[in-house]
Design a protein around this motif. Structure first.
Motif, mmCIF file in Angstrom:
data_model
loop_
_atom_site.group_PDB
_atom_site.id
_atom_site.type_symbol
_atom_site.label_atom_id
_atom_site.label_comp_id
_atom_site.label_asym_id
_atom_site.label_seq_id
_atom_site.Cartn_x
_atom_site.Cartn_y
_atom_site.Cartn_z
ATOM 1 N N GLY A 37 5.309 2.707 -2.699
ATOM 2 C CA GLY A 37 4.726 2.229 -1.449
ATOM 3 C C GLY A 37 3.212 2.227 -1.400
ATOM 4 N N LYS A 38 2.551 2.362 -2.536
ATOM 5 C CA LYS A 38 1.090 2.379 -2.583
ATOM 6 C C LYS A 38 0.556 0.957 -2.407
ATOM 7 C CE LYS A 38 0.738 6.721 -3.875
ATOM 8 N NZ LYS A 38 0.037 7.743 -3.201
ATOM 9 N N LEU A 39 -0.528 0.811 -1.646
ATOM 10 C CA LEU A 39 -1.162 -0.484 -1.455
ATOM 11 C C LEU A 39 -2.365 -0.627 -2.375
ATOM 12 C CD1 LEU A 39 -1.086 -0.923 2.412
ATOM 13 C CD2 LEU A 39 0.256 -2.140 0.720
ATOM 14 N N VAL A 40 -2.535 -1.831 -2.916
ATOM 15 C CA VAL A 40 -3.644 -2.151 -3.796
ATOM 16 C C VAL A 40 -4.282 -3.436 -3.284
ATOM 17 C CG1 VAL A 40 -4.302 -2.747 -6.159
ATOM 18 C CG2 VAL A 40 -2.492 -1.104 -5.768
ATOM 19 N N THR A 41 -5.610 -3.461 -3.190
ATOM 20 C CA THR A 41 -6.334 -4.661 -2.786
ATOM 21 C C THR A 41 -6.750 -5.410 -4.039
ATOM 22 O OG1 THR A 41 -7.155 -3.492 -0.855
ATOM 23 C CG2 THR A 41 -8.247 -5.536 -1.429
ATOM 24 N N GLY A 77 -5.834 1.155 -2.332
ATOM 25 C CA GLY A 77 -5.822 1.168 -0.874
ATOM 26 C C GLY A 77 -5.950 -0.231 -0.298
ATOM 27 N N ASP A 78 -5.795 -0.331 1.015
ATOM 28 C CA ASP A 78 -5.900 -1.602 1.715
ATOM 29 C C ASP A 78 -7.283 -1.695 2.358
ATOM 30 O OD1 ASP A 78 -5.455 -3.982 2.965
ATOM 31 O OD2 ASP A 78 -4.036 -3.221 4.433
ATOM 32 N N VAL A 99 -9.334 -14.246 3.072
ATOM 33 C CA VAL A 99 -8.596 -12.991 3.187
ATOM 34 C C VAL A 99 -7.160 -13.303 3.606
ATOM 35 C CG1 VAL A 99 -8.470 -10.749 4.316
ATOM 36 C CG2 VAL A 99 -10.690 -11.772 3.841
ATOM 37 N N SER A 100 -6.213 -12.872 2.787
ATOM 38 C CA SER A 100 -4.807 -13.042 3.100
ATOM 39 C C SER A 100 -4.344 -11.925 4.023
ATOM 40 C CB SER A 100 -3.976 -13.026 1.811
ATOM 41 O OG SER A 100 -2.610 -13.059 2.110
ATOM 42 N N THR A 101 -3.590 -12.270 5.059
ATOM 43 C CA THR A 101 -3.144 -11.254 6.007
ATOM 44 C C THR A 101 -1.788 -10.666 5.626
ATOM 45 O OG1 THR A 101 -2.173 -12.982 7.391
ATOM 46 C CG2 THR A 101 -4.396 -12.260 7.936
ATOM 47 N N GLU A 102 -1.072 -11.317 4.721
ATOM 48 C CA GLU A 102 0.245 -10.838 4.302
ATOM 49 C C GLU A 102 0.131 -9.844 3.154
ATOM 50 O OE1 GLU A 102 2.761 -14.078 3.374
ATOM 51 O OE2 GLU A 102 2.369 -15.104 5.259
ATOM 52 N N ILE A 103 1.064 -8.910 3.113
ATOM 53 C CA ILE A 103 1.141 -7.963 2.009
ATOM 54 C C ILE A 103 2.270 -8.424 1.099
ATOM 55 C CG2 ILE A 103 1.607 -5.591 1.333
ATOM 56 C CD1 ILE A 103 0.402 -4.717 3.990
#
Length: 104
Positions: A37-41, A77-78, A99-103
């Motif tokens: 569940g880790k977010l990456v930009t 991170g986000d 910038v995309s708003t969807e993950i």
């Protein structure tokens, strides 16, 4: 170590060309969910010649880890909205940053 007498372009001209390159690049910022569940930009579209300097500045300002591989900058991170403002401060054109708003 010997000092170079001539390195090609003057340093001022080299810095000017790097600044001009920033204005014409189309940068896409998106977020991905990785394992656990880790977010990456993810930043795509940055010229490889200036990507490492950009990565270094972003990591310092955001206080996060990151890497550059396969012409993509990855930051832990986000940070999508923060990165847009920082890229504008670094000299990138606001109209060329998406910038995309969807993950994903």
């Amino acid at each position: 170590m010997k000092k170079k007498l001539f390195s090609g372009l003057p340093t001022d001209l080299d810095n000017t060309t790097k600044e001009l390159e920033k204005e014409f690049q189309k940068v896409i910022i998106r977020a991905e969910k990785r394992s656990y569940g880790k977010l990456v930009t993810i930043l795509e579209g940055i010229d490889p010649l200036i990507a490492k300097d950009t990565l270094k500045n972003l990591k310092q300002k955001l206080g996060c880890g990151g890497t550059y591989k396969d012409n993509i900058i990855e930051l832990q991170g986000d940070h999508r909205e923060k990165i847009k403002k920082l890229l504008i401060d670094l000299g990138y054109k606001e109209d060329n940053i998406e910038v995309s708003t969807e993950i994903e």
